[in-house]
Every structure is written in structure tokens, then in C-alpha cells.
Design a protein around this motif. Structure first.
Motif, PDB file in Angstrom:
ATOM      1  N   ILE A  20       0.863  -1.177   0.000  1.00 21.77           N
ATOM      2  CA  ILE A  20       0.000   0.000   0.000  1.00 21.77           C
ATOM      3  C   ILE A  20       0.905   1.234   0.000  1.00 21.77           C
ATOM      4  O   ILE A  20       1.746   1.403   0.865  1.00 21.77           O
ATOM      5  N   LYS A  21       0.723   2.089  -1.001  1.00 20.78           N
ATOM      6  CA  LYS A  21       1.536   3.300  -1.115  1.00 20.78           C
ATOM      7  C   LYS A  21       0.633   4.523  -1.193  1.00 20.78           C
ATOM      8  O   LYS A  21      -0.512   4.446  -1.660  1.00 20.78           O
ATOM      9  N   GLY A  22       1.163   5.653  -0.760  1.00 21.52           N
ATOM     10  CA  GLY A  22       0.427   6.899  -0.812  1.00 21.52           C
ATOM     11  C   GLY A  22       0.831   7.724  -2.021  1.00 21.52           C
ATOM     12  O   GLY A  22       2.001   7.767  -2.407  1.00 21.52           O
ATOM     13  N   TYR A  23      -0.136   8.387  -2.636  1.00 17.76           N
ATOM     14  CA  TYR A  23       0.101   9.261  -3.790  1.00 17.76           C
ATOM     15  C   TYR A  23      -0.596  10.592  -3.519  1.00 17.76           C
ATOM     16  O   TYR A  23      -1.722  10.624  -3.011  1.00 17.76           O
ATOM     17  N   ALA A  24       0.076  11.683  -3.843  1.00 16.52           N
ATOM     18  CA  ALA A  24      -0.483  13.001  -3.519  1.00 16.52           C
ATOM     19  C   ALA A  24      -0.129  14.017  -4.593  1.00 16.52           C
ATOM     20  O   ALA A  24       0.869  13.888  -5.310  1.00 16.52           O
ATOM     21  N   ALA A  25      -0.978  15.025  -4.714  1.00 17.95           N
ATOM     22  CA  ALA A  25      -0.738  16.160  -5.600  1.00 17.95           C
ATOM     23  C   ALA A  25      -1.478  17.356  -5.009  1.00 17.95           C
ATOM     24  O   ALA A  25      -2.401  17.198  -4.199  1.00 17.95           O
ATOM     25  N   GLY A  26      -1.081  18.550  -5.404  1.00 16.75           N
ATOM     26  CA  GLY A  26      -1.737  19.729  -4.854  1.00 16.75           C
ATOM     27  C   GLY A  26      -1.651  20.919  -5.779  1.00 16.75           C
ATOM     28  O   GLY A  26      -0.931  20.908  -6.780  1.00 16.75           O
ATOM     29  N   PHE A  27      -2.417  21.939  -5.464  1.00 15.05           N
ATOM     30  CA  PHE A  27      -2.322  23.206  -6.178  1.00 15.05           C
ATOM     31  C   PHE A  27      -2.677  24.336  -5.219  1.00 15.05           C
ATOM     32  O   PHE A  27      -3.230  24.101  -4.134  1.00 15.05           O
TER      33      PHE A  27
ATOM     34  N   GLU B  29      -3.232  32.227  -1.092  1.00 12.03           N
ATOM     35  CA  GLU B  29      -4.464  32.397  -0.325  1.00 12.03           C
ATOM     36  C   GLU B  29      -4.952  31.081   0.285  1.00 12.03           C
ATOM     37  O   GLU B  29      -5.482  31.053   1.392  1.00 12.03           O
ATOM     38  N   SER B  30      -4.824  29.985  -0.456  1.00 10.60           N
ATOM     39  CA  SER B  30      -5.287  28.693   0.038  1.00 10.60           C
ATOM     40  C   SER B  30      -4.543  27.580  -0.685  1.00 10.60           C
ATOM     41  O   SER B  30      -4.109  27.748  -1.832  1.00 10.60           O
ATOM     42  N   GLN B  31      -4.381  26.455  -0.005  1.00 10.89           N
ATOM     43  CA  GLN B  31      -3.734  25.280  -0.592  1.00 10.89           C
ATOM     44  C   GLN B  31      -4.720  24.122  -0.599  1.00 10.89           C
ATOM     45  O   GLN B  31      -5.453  23.905   0.369  1.00 10.89           O
ATOM     46  N   VAL B  32      -4.732  23.395  -1.704  1.00 10.00           N
ATOM     47  CA  VAL B  32      -5.586  22.215  -1.829  1.00 10.00           C
ATOM     48  C   VAL B  32      -4.704  21.029  -2.180  1.00 10.00           C
ATOM     49  O   VAL B  32      -3.914  21.081  -3.129  1.00 10.00           O
ATOM     50  N   VAL B  33      -4.826  19.962  -1.400  1.00  8.65           N
ATOM     51  CA  VAL B  33      -4.025  18.756  -1.603  1.00  8.65           C
ATOM     52  C   VAL B  33      -4.965  17.557  -1.666  1.00  8.65           C
ATOM     53  O   VAL B  33      -5.913  17.450  -0.878  1.00  8.65           O
ATOM     54  N   GLY B  34      -4.716  16.687  -2.622  1.00 13.01           N
ATOM     55  CA  GLY B  34      -5.452  15.430  -2.709  1.00 13.01           C
ATOM     56  C   GLY B  34      -4.505  14.267  -2.525  1.00 13.01           C
ATOM     57  O   GLY B  34      -3.377  14.298  -3.024  1.00 13.01           O
ATOM     58  N   ASP B  35      -4.932  13.252  -1.786  1.00 15.13           N
ATOM     59  CA  ASP B  35      -4.079  12.072  -1.601  1.00 15.13           C
ATOM     60  C   ASP B  35      -4.936  10.812  -1.600  1.00 15.13           C
ATOM     61  O   ASP B  35      -6.120  10.844  -1.292  1.00 15.13           O
ATOM     62  N   PHE B  36      -4.315   9.695  -2.004  1.00 14.75           N
ATOM     63  CA  PHE B  36      -4.979   8.387  -1.941  1.00 14.75           C
ATOM     64  C   PHE B  36      -3.936   7.338  -1.635  1.00 14.75           C
ATOM     65  O   PHE B  36      -2.734   7.514  -1.902  1.00 14.75           O
ATOM     66  N   TRP B  37      -4.384   6.221  -1.043  1.00  9.94           N
ATOM     67  CA  TRP B  37      -3.494   5.158  -0.576  1.00  9.94           C
ATOM     68  C   TRP B  37      -3.996   3.840  -1.143  1.00  9.94           C
ATOM     69  O   TRP B  37      -5.087   3.381  -0.825  1.00  9.94           O
ATOM     70  N   ARG B  38      -3.156   3.251  -1.990  1.00 10.83           N
ATOM     71  CA  ARG B  38      -3.564   2.072  -2.736  1.00 10.83           C
ATOM     72  C   ARG B  38      -2.415   1.079  -2.918  1.00 10.83           C
ATOM     73  O   ARG B  38      -1.252   1.432  -2.789  1.00 10.83           O
ATOM     74  N   GLY B  39      -2.812  -0.124  -3.267  1.00 15.50           N
ATOM     75  CA  GLY B  39      -1.852  -1.143  -3.663  1.00 15.50           C
ATOM     76  C   GLY B  39      -2.402  -1.936  -4.827  1.00 15.50           C
ATOM     77  O   GLY B  39      -3.613  -1.924  -5.091  1.00 15.50           O
ATOM     78  N   VAL B  40      -1.527  -2.623  -5.548  1.00 15.04           N
ATOM     79  CA  VAL B  40      -1.923  -3.430  -6.700  1.00 15.04           C
ATOM     80  C   VAL B  40      -1.280  -4.803  -6.584  1.00 15.04           C
ATOM     81  O   VAL B  40      -0.060  -4.912  -6.401  1.00 15.04           O
ATOM     82  N   PHE B  41      -2.112  -5.847  -6.670  1.00 15.11           N
ATOM     83  CA  PHE B  41      -1.593  -7.207  -6.735  1.00 15.11           C
ATOM     84  C   PHE B  41      -1.862  -7.731  -8.135  1.00 15.11           C
ATOM     85  O   PHE B  41      -3.010  -7.764  -8.578  1.00 15.11           O
ATOM     86  N   ALA B  42      -0.796  -8.119  -8.846  1.00 16.62           N
ATOM     87  CA  ALA B  42      -0.937  -8.599 -10.222  1.00 16.62           C
ATOM     88  C   ALA B  42      -0.077  -9.843 -10.421  1.00 16.62           C
ATOM     89  O   ALA B  42       1.151  -9.746 -10.507  1.00 16.62           O
ATOM     90  N   ALA B  43      -0.708 -11.000 -10.474  1.00 12.38           N
ATOM     91  CA  ALA B  43      -0.007 -12.260 -10.743  1.00 12.38           C
ATOM     92  C   ALA B  43       0.007 -12.457 -12.257  1.00 12.38           C
ATOM     93  O   ALA B  43      -0.848 -13.140 -12.823  1.00 12.38           O
ATOM     94  N   VAL B  44       0.972 -11.848 -12.927  1.00 12.16           N
ATOM     95  CA  VAL B  44       0.961 -11.765 -14.390  1.00 12.16           C
ATOM     96  C   VAL B  44       1.269 -13.108 -15.041  1.00 12.16           C
ATOM     97  O   VAL B  44       0.560 -13.537 -15.962  1.00 12.16           O
ATOM     98  N   ASP B  45       2.315 -13.793 -14.614  1.00 17.39           N
ATOM     99  CA  ASP B  45       2.689 -15.054 -15.254  1.00 17.39           C
ATOM    100  C   ASP B  45       1.561 -16.085 -15.210  1.00 17.39           C
ATOM    101  O   ASP B  45       1.424 -16.895 -16.128  1.00 17.39           O
ATOM    102  N   GLU B  46       0.765 -16.055 -14.159  1.00 14.96           N
ATOM    103  CA  GLU B  46      -0.298 -17.032 -13.986  1.00 14.96           C
ATOM    104  C   GLU B  46      -1.571 -16.675 -14.738  1.00 14.96           C
ATOM    105  O   GLU B  46      -2.525 -17.466 -14.761  1.00 14.96           O
ATOM    106  N   ASN B  47      -1.604 -15.465 -15.364  1.00 15.26           N
ATOM    107  CA  ASN B  47      -2.893 -14.998 -15.887  1.00 15.26           C
ATOM    108  C   ASN B  47      -2.841 -14.230 -17.206  1.00 15.26           C
ATOM    109  O   ASN B  47      -3.887 -13.799 -17.686  1.00 15.26           O
TER     110      ASN B  47
END
Length: 352
Positions: free
Chosen positions: A135-142, A324-342
Motif C-alpha cells: 500500500i503506497k500513498g500518492y499526492a498532488a496539490g495546487f 491564499e489557500s492550498q488544496v491537496v489530494g491524496d490516496f493510498w492504494r496497492g496493486v496485486f498482479a499475478a501476471v505469469d499465472e494470468n
């Protein structure tokens, strides 16, 4: 056979009514606003005052944030996510940071005729052999600057907000499809192009029939997945090959010889990647390379792990930089991908 592309997803969302609540936080307080799409038209929020005035009290700041959130959602509608047919979605705020590969388990049970006095045969759990998922966090802002306030450039705010939403969904597509596209495939997971003539005899490329060769190559790739007991029911391709792929898979008649449609494929996903410029720097997520096709067995070996979905947070700005103001968005996700098997990587034939 269902076609999944940015255009078809947008078209699907143009029918009916879609409503859901979108959460955000303002100075740490959780709030929400309603997202409503009617026949493809999304209800937006128009500002009744200049941005600077909207930042002067709690009530108007909340109204400004409602507009921000809905503008972000407009951006997300412009870049639809394309991987839902491949991945099983699992959301839990209690997810740990790391998942071992054995976590992606599935049950195996078979019934036998029961003989008197004989012990019942018990099922078991099996696990995919994919990589460890994190699970990793990703963020961006303006930022809303004083210049935007002074010149009431609210149209610039809308551009920023929508770009924020587009970037979020572009990242989701990249996170979930890149493991398939960037994987180094073993020989057993590769299908080479087949070149055939009108009698389906294997010949050199220069003398081959392109459409029949394409058809035989796709057919062989699907057969390879079934032989390996990982039947591919979803194809992932580049839109540059769309017309040829769909023509090759349809029922056709060539020189009086009928060919029935290829079956077993539920969906074809067309993913060409994403490009954008931030300042003077260009960022790009690679899509499927033209001439490549991936036959995928979905769901069991592919997990979309969501600890926290996108959350928009707004705070007061930084006076030392005239923000004047800061806006930040973040999300926390992970990916499981068993590629060779599928997954089976199919190289399409070239045109002579």
C-alpha cells in the motif's frame, strides 16, 4: 463482446442518472457534496462571488471547496478508468502496508460420491504466485494565489481542478495496467505471429493473407491460454489496432469461404497511455504498444487494494508566498498482479 475505451465508457455514462456523495475536508473537518450526472451532463457549482471573497469566512470557503471537488470530478469523467474488468476491487481502511503473495488465495473444492464409512474429502486453499503487494500513498496539490484573487481568474481555478481529476484517473490506469505492459514474459507466456494463406497454410510473411494471419494469431494466443489452464477472456490492446482486431475476430467471408467469429472473449480494452505537461516538464504513461495484444484471465490474480480513496483537503495558505489557500489530494492504494499465472503476450503479424 464488450468494447472498453475512453469513448465507450463516456458514452455509457451519458445515459441515466448517476448520484453519489463525494467527501472532502476543510481545515481538518470532514464534509461532503453531491455529484449528480443526468444523461451525461454533470451538475456543477458556479461561484457567486470573487474567489478572494469566498475565502473570507467558513460558509463561503465550504462553497468554494464544493466547486473544487465537483470540478475535480469533471476531470475524472474526462479520463475514465479502464481496468475494472480485470481487477477485483477490495477496499478496507484497516489494510496493512504490505501483503505477501500468498494473500491472494482462492478455494478449491470438488464433490465425490460418498461411500459408506468413507471420510469426506475436504477442500483446500490455493494461492497465486504474484509479487508482494504494498500500500503506497500518492499526492498532488495546487495553490490559489493572490494573483488569482486580484484578477478574479476563476477560469484558471477550473482548469487546475479538472487537471487534478484527470491526473488522478490517469495514475490509476497506469498503476493497474503497467504491471501487465512492463512485465518480462517467459516463453510459455508468449505467442508469436502466424502467417497463413487463404488455405490456412503456414507460409512466409510476404505471401501471407494479413487478415487471416491476424485471425490465426489471435486464435492461437487464446488457445495457448486455454492449454495452460488460464483462459484469457479479456484482451488489452492499442486503439491503433482496433479496426483490424475487431474485423479479424468477427465472422467474415473471404473469397467465398466463411469464417465464424472467434468466441470466448468477453471484453476488449483499448489503452493508449496518457501524456501531460507540468510546467516545462513532460510526463507520460506508456500504453499498449501497437502490434501487441494481451490475453488476460481476470479477477482471481488481480486485486485493486484501496486503503483510502482520493480525498481532497483544503487549508489556509502561506502569506509569505502570497498563497491564499492550498488544496491537496491524496490516496493510498496497492496493486496485486499475478501476471505469469494470468496473461499471454501476443505479437500481432505485420502487414507485408
Amino acid at each position: 463482446m464488450k468494447i472498453i475505451s475512453p469513448a465507450t465508457v463516456k458514452e455509457q455514462r451519458r445515459s441515466g442518472t448517476i448520484e453519489n456523495d463525494i467527501g472532502f475536508t476543510l481545515n481538518g473537518a470532514p464534509l461532503s457534496t453531491k455529484k449528480r450526472i443526468v444523461n451525461g451532463e454533470m451538475e456543477t457549482y458556479d461561484l457567486g462571488k470573487p474567489v478572494g471573497e469566498m475565502l473570507t469566512n467558513e460558509k463561503t470557503r465550504k462553497e468554494l471547496m464544493q466547486k473544487v471537488v465537483l470540478d475535480v470530478e469533471l476531470g475524472r469523467e474526462e479520463v475514465p478508468v479502464l481496468y475494472n474488468a480485470i481487477y477485483e476491487r477490495i477496499q478496507d481502511p484497516n489494510f496493512p502496508q504490505q501483503f505477501e503473495a500468498k494473500w491472494a488465495q482462492y478455494g478449491s473444492v470438488i464433490f465425490f460420491e460418498h461411500m459408506e464409512g468413507e471420510e469426506v474429502k475436504f477442500g483446500s486453499l490455493s494461492a497465486e504466485q504474484g509479487p508482494t503487494a504494498y500500500i503506497k500513498g500518492y499526492a498532488a496539490g495546487f495553490e490559489y494565489t493572490k494573483e488569482i484573487d486580484m484578477f478574479n481568474a476563476s477560469f484558471n481555478l477550473e482548469l487546475l481542478n479538472r487537471a487534478f481529476g484527470e491526473a488522478h484517473n490517469a495514475m490509476l490506469n497506469h498503476l493497474h495496467l503497467a504491471p501487465i505492459l512492463k512485465h518480462t514474459y517467459k516463453a510459455a507466456n508468449k505467442t508469436a505471429p502466424k502467417y497463413v494463406d487463404q488455405n490456412r497454410q503456414v507460409i512466409a510473411q510476404a505471401d501471407s493473407h494479413y487478415l487471416l494471419s491476424l485471425r490465426e494469431t489471435i486464435k492461437q494466443g487464446l488457445q495457448d491460454t486455454r492449454t495452460a489452464k488460464r483462459p484469457g477472456t479479456i484482451l488489452l490492446a492499442n486503439s491503433a489496432d482496433q479496426y483490424d482486431i475487431e474485423e479479424a475476430m468477427a465472422s467474415v467471408s473471404i473469397n467465398g469461404t466463411p469464417y465464424r467469429a472467434l468466441d470466448g472473449v468477453e471484453s476488449v480494452i483499448y489503452y493508449d497511455g496518457y501524456e501531460t505537461n507540468v510546467g516545462k516538464k513532460k510526463y507520460a504513461y506508456d500504453g499498449v504498444a501497437p502490434g501487441k495484444l494481451y490475453a488476460i484471465r481476470p479477477k482471481r490474480g488481480f486485486k485493486e487494494l484501496i486503503k483510502q480513496d482520493l480525498q481532497i483537503n483544503a487549508t489556509m495558505g502561506d502569506i509569505t508566498r502570497l498563497v491564499e489557500s492550498q488544496v491537496v489530494g491524496d490516496f493510498w492504494r496497492g496493486v496485486f498482479a499475478a501476471v505469469d499465472e494470468n496473461v499471454q503476450e501476443i505479437t500481432l503479424p505485420g502487414q507485408s
